[in-house]
Every structure is written in C-alpha cells, then in structure tokens.
Design a protein around this motif. Structure first.
Motif, PDB file in Angstrom:
ATOM      1  N   LYS A   3       0.836  -1.195   0.000  1.00  0.00           N
ATOM      2  CA  LYS A   3       0.000   0.000   0.000  1.00  0.00           C
ATOM      3  C   LYS A   3       0.872   1.246   0.000  1.00  0.00           C
ATOM      4  O   LYS A   3       1.940   1.292   0.598  1.00  0.00           O
ATOM      5  CB  LYS A   3      -0.923  -0.002   1.222  1.00  0.00           C
ATOM      6  N   LEU A   4       0.386   2.290  -0.697  1.00  0.00           N
ATOM      7  CA  LEU A   4       1.082   3.565  -0.732  1.00  0.00           C
ATOM      8  C   LEU A   4       0.640   4.435   0.440  1.00  0.00           C
ATOM      9  O   LEU A   4      -0.516   4.390   0.860  1.00  0.00           O
ATOM     10  CB  LEU A   4       0.801   4.292  -2.053  1.00  0.00           C
ATOM     11  N   ASN A   5       1.570   5.232   0.954  1.00  0.00           N
ATOM     12  CA  ASN A   5       1.276   6.143   2.058  1.00  0.00           C
ATOM     13  C   ASN A   5       0.868   7.508   1.527  1.00  0.00           C
ATOM     14  O   ASN A   5       1.615   8.132   0.747  1.00  0.00           O
ATOM     15  CB  ASN A   5       2.504   6.307   2.956  1.00  0.00           C
ATOM     16  N   ILE A   6      -0.292   7.978   1.961  1.00  0.00           N
ATOM     17  CA  ILE A   6      -0.777   9.299   1.569  1.00  0.00           C
ATOM     18  C   ILE A   6      -0.948  10.148   2.818  1.00  0.00           C
ATOM     19  O   ILE A   6      -1.639   9.756   3.755  1.00  0.00           O
ATOM     20  CB  ILE A   6      -2.110   9.206   0.808  1.00  0.00           C
ATOM     21  N   LEU A   7      -0.301  11.298   2.823  1.00  0.00           N
ATOM     22  CA  LEU A   7      -0.426  12.256   3.919  1.00  0.00           C
ATOM     23  C   LEU A   7      -1.407  13.344   3.507  1.00  0.00           C
ATOM     24  O   LEU A   7      -1.204  14.027   2.502  1.00  0.00           O
ATOM     25  CB  LEU A   7       0.930  12.879   4.242  1.00  0.00           C
ATOM     26  N   ILE A   8      -2.481  13.490   4.280  1.00  0.00           N
ATOM     27  CA  ILE A   8      -3.430  14.585   4.065  1.00  0.00           C
ATOM     28  C   ILE A   8      -3.140  15.627   5.135  1.00  0.00           C
ATOM     29  O   ILE A   8      -3.452  15.435   6.311  1.00  0.00           O
ATOM     30  CB  ILE A   8      -4.887  14.110   4.140  1.00  0.00           C
ATOM     31  N   ALA A   9      -2.497  16.703   4.725  1.00  0.00           N
ATOM     32  CA  ALA A   9      -2.113  17.772   5.644  1.00  0.00           C
ATOM     33  C   ALA A   9      -3.245  18.788   5.714  1.00  0.00           C
ATOM     34  O   ALA A   9      -3.538  19.463   4.731  1.00  0.00           O
ATOM     35  CB  ALA A   9      -0.826  18.435   5.169  1.00  0.00           C
ATOM     36  N   GLY A  10      -3.860  18.878   6.880  1.00  0.00           N
ATOM     37  CA  GLY A  10      -5.065  19.675   7.005  1.00  0.00           C
ATOM     38  C   GLY A  10      -6.266  18.804   6.689  1.00  0.00           C
ATOM     39  O   GLY A  10      -7.018  19.062   5.757  1.00  0.00           O
ATOM     40  N   CYS A  11      -6.428  17.745   7.468  1.00  0.00           N
ATOM     41  CA  CYS A  11      -7.447  16.732   7.163  1.00  0.00           C
ATOM     42  C   CYS A  11      -8.768  17.138   7.815  1.00  0.00           C
ATOM     43  O   CYS A  11      -9.200  16.564   8.819  1.00  0.00           O
ATOM     44  CB  CYS A  11      -6.986  15.359   7.669  1.00  0.00           C
ATOM     45  N   GLY A  12      -9.395  18.152   7.224  1.00  0.00           N
ATOM     46  CA  GLY A  12     -10.660  18.661   7.716  1.00  0.00           C
ATOM     47  C   GLY A  12     -11.831  18.092   6.937  1.00  0.00           C
ATOM     48  O   GLY A  12     -11.884  16.897   6.653  1.00  0.00           O
ATOM     49  N   ASP A  13     -12.755  18.947   6.548  1.00  0.00           N
ATOM     50  CA  ASP A  13     -13.990  18.522   5.891  1.00  0.00           C
ATOM     51  C   ASP A  13     -13.711  17.763   4.589  1.00  0.00           C
ATOM     52  O   ASP A  13     -14.097  16.601   4.427  1.00  0.00           O
ATOM     53  CB  ASP A  13     -14.855  19.755   5.630  1.00  0.00           C
ATOM     54  N   VAL A  14     -13.031  18.399   3.657  1.00  0.00           N
ATOM     55  CA  VAL A  14     -12.711  17.752   2.379  1.00  0.00           C
ATOM     56  C   VAL A  14     -11.701  16.633   2.589  1.00  0.00           C
ATOM     57  O   VAL A  14     -11.818  15.556   1.997  1.00  0.00           O
ATOM     58  CB  VAL A  14     -12.180  18.789   1.375  1.00  0.00           C
ATOM     59  N   GLY A  15     -10.710  16.869   3.448  1.00  0.00           N
ATOM     60  CA  GLY A  15      -9.688  15.855   3.689  1.00  0.00           C
ATOM     61  C   GLY A  15     -10.258  14.578   4.263  1.00  0.00           C
ATOM     62  O   GLY A  15      -9.833  13.472   3.890  1.00  0.00           O
ATOM     63  N   CYS A  16     -11.225  14.689   5.169  1.00  0.00           N
ATOM     64  CA  CYS A  16     -11.832  13.485   5.756  1.00  0.00           C
ATOM     65  C   CYS A  16     -12.635  12.718   4.711  1.00  0.00           C
ATOM     66  O   CYS A  16     -12.617  11.475   4.693  1.00  0.00           O
ATOM     67  CB  CYS A  16     -12.713  13.860   6.944  1.00  0.00           C
ATOM     68  N   GLU A  17     -13.335  13.435   3.843  1.00  0.00           N
ATOM     69  CA  GLU A  17     -14.067  12.751   2.767  1.00  0.00           C
ATOM     70  C   GLU A  17     -13.086  12.062   1.827  1.00  0.00           C
ATOM     71  O   GLU A  17     -13.319  10.921   1.394  1.00  0.00           O
ATOM     72  CB  GLU A  17     -14.919  13.752   1.993  1.00  0.00           C
ATOM     73  N   LEU A  18     -11.982  12.717   1.509  1.00  0.00           N
ATOM     74  CA  LEU A  18     -10.953  12.097   0.674  1.00  0.00           C
ATOM     75  C   LEU A  18     -10.400  10.851   1.351  1.00  0.00           C
ATOM     76  O   LEU A  18     -10.210   9.806   0.706  1.00  0.00           O
ATOM     77  CB  LEU A  18      -9.829  13.095   0.408  1.00  0.00           C
ATOM     78  N   ALA A  19     -10.136  10.946   2.642  1.00  0.00           N
ATOM     79  CA  ALA A  19      -9.604   9.790   3.384  1.00  0.00           C
ATOM     80  C   ALA A  19     -10.553   8.602   3.271  1.00  0.00           C
ATOM     81  O   ALA A  19     -10.115   7.465   3.035  1.00  0.00           O
ATOM     82  CB  ALA A  19      -9.375  10.165   4.841  1.00  0.00           C
ATOM     83  N   ARG A  20     -11.849   8.846   3.451  1.00  0.00           N
ATOM     84  CA  ARG A  20     -12.818   7.748   3.350  1.00  0.00           C
ATOM     85  C   ARG A  20     -12.793   7.110   1.958  1.00  0.00           C
ATOM     86  O   ARG A  20     -12.849   5.879   1.822  1.00  0.00           O
ATOM     87  CB  ARG A  20     -14.223   8.271   3.686  1.00  0.00           C
TER      88      ARG A  20
END
Length: 287
Positions: A3-20
């Motif tokens: 698996k590749l590692n992805i860092l979401i810096a500033g994981c707020g509203d859009v970042g949390c949806e992206l994470a999901r």
C-alpha cells in the motif's frame, strides 16, 4: 501490492471525505494531520499536529508517496489566509525537503478566487489571473510555492464547496431570502464528495503513470446564476422567496469550465447543483 502512504495535511472537511474514499480503494495507507484527531474517520492513521507550527507537525511515516495539502483558513481575514495557505504550505514543503522525502506528487486545494473575470465570462486553466482581492492573490502565491517546490505538484481550483454541513444556500432559502434576477450573477460550485473524488482520481492516474497536469478547475458542469439556484431550491423546499429586499450573495460572476478534468475520465457524483442539492434536501427531509 504494498500500500502507498498518503499524507493529508489539514485533514478537515474535504480531507476526511478524501480519506474515506481512499481507504475504500484498499490500496492506500492514509495519514491525517490535524489538531483535533478525534474528528478523523476510522481507518486513518492519526497525526496530531499544527500546520502553522514548524516544530509541531507531528510524527510522519518513514515514507510518503503522495501529499494532499487541504488546509482551510480559520477565518476570512488576510492574516488567516496567509497563515493557512502560505505559512502552512511552506512548513510542509520545508519538512519534506529537510527530511528528504520524495513524494510522487503534491496536491494543493486552491480556489477559483484566483480569477479576476467578473462579467459572466467563461474561464479555464489557461485564462489570465489578476485577482484584486487578497484571497485570490494569496492562493496564486501558494500555487507558485507549490510549482517551485522540488516535487511534482498539482493545484485544483475548487469553486464554492457545498455538502453535508455546508448548507449556506439552503439555510438562506429556508429563511425566504431570494435575490434579484438582474443583474445576472454566475456562480460555480462543487459537492464535497466530488472535491475528494477529483483528488482521488488524479492520484490514481499518477499511480498508473498517466498524465497529470499541474492545474485543474474543480467545479461541476453547470455554472448557474445565483437567482436560478435560489429559485430552484425554493421550489424544492416549498418556500416562497422575497427577491426584492435581499442582495445577491457576493460571487465572482464568471463561468468556470471543467473540461480538462472531464477529459481525464473523471465522472462526477453530482454533475450539477440540482443533483447535488437534491441529495442534501433528502437528508434534511429524513431527519
């Protein structure tokens, strides 16, 4: 496949949806950096940190394959914008360089406020940008920081983001506040799910060694006047609107083309405001 590692810096509203969305793809380890890690979705590797503090960026994984900088300003002042989009990005880029990370690409969530056109013109990724307001100027400066960093970078200029918890226009309509039909004021919008969807789509393209440009417009396929959007919402909610005593919401009055992202094969979850707001109205009705 590892698996590749992805860092979401500033994981707020859009970042949390992206994470999901990324977690559902089963091929990524997602790391979310934010101050309040209790708000991160399940399955995200939490990094408690402060983007605005060079010494407080938290503990990062040994390898980072992609970075998504998705910070949001804590307010609407020039100082808040400077802190969120310039200072924070500098801090992240500085740590990547200092600790010799080599991400495949960095994605930055920018804004259509970078455009100055205000007469209903069509604009795209090649259009001139001479913003007169500080928010647009700061976003352009941040894009320049990204593109001068020693890593491939892609900025995505998002229009007005709406979605769960972002119901500003619906709230306006519920109070009966319309706006005049003239002059026509065009606005551009995108559902939160498509903000994340576009980023996830471009990450997959980059993984597959397919071309990824350094700039995209993140808007749906239907720029519309604010009057038309409000009137449609009023009909859906069965609320009569007063169109005489309330001004049009301040918008840039331009029409943004999403042709470049469409040409990459991205398919919108919500290609226009009617489909996007219908999903929100149904959720409100079900409460």
């Amino acid at each position: 496949m590892n698996k590749l590692n992805i860092l979401i810096a500033g994981c707020g509203d859009v970042g949390c949806e992206l994470a999901r969305q990324l977690i559902s793809m089963k091929c990524f380890n997602v790391w979310g950096l934010r101050r309040n890690i209790a708000k991160l979705p399940g399955g995200v590797n939490a990094i408690q940190g402060d983007l605005f503090n060079t010494e407080g960026l938290g503990d990062w994984p040994a390898q980072i394959d992609y970075v998504v900088y998705a910070a949001a300003a804590n307010g609407r002042s020039e100082e808040h914008y400077q802190q969120a989009y310039i200072d924070g990005l500098k801090n992240v880029l500085g740590r990547l360089v200092k600790e010799r990370y080599q991400p495949n690409r960095i994605f930055f969530t920018s804004s259509t406020s970078t455009f100055h056109q205000n007469r209903g013109e069509w604009v795209n990724e090649t259009s001139a940008t001479q913003p007169v307001k500080f928010n647009g100027r700061i976003m352009l400066e941040a894009e320049s920081l990204l593109h001068h960093a020693p890593f491939p970078g892609t900025a995505i200029r998002f229009g007005g983001i709406y979605g769960p918890g972002r119901n500003r226009l619906i709230s306006r309509v519920q109070k009966g506040e319309g706006c005049p039909a003239e002059p026509e004021i065009y606005s551009n919008r995108i559902h939160r799910k498509d903000c994340a969807g576009i980023i996830a789509h471009l990450i997959r393209r980059d993984m597959d060694n397919m071309p990824v440009d350094n700039l995209y417009l993140g808007v749906d396929s239907n720029p519309a006047t604010t009057f038309d959007v409000l009137q449609w919402l009023g009909r859906q909610l069965n609320v009569p609107l007063d169109n005489k005593h309330y001004p049009s919401p301040q918008r840039g009055n331009r029409r943004c083309s999403n042709q470049r992202i469409i040409e990459t094969g991205y398919r919108f979850y919500f290609p226009d405001y009617k489909s996007g707001y219908s999903s929100l109205i149904h959720k409100i009705s079900d409460r």
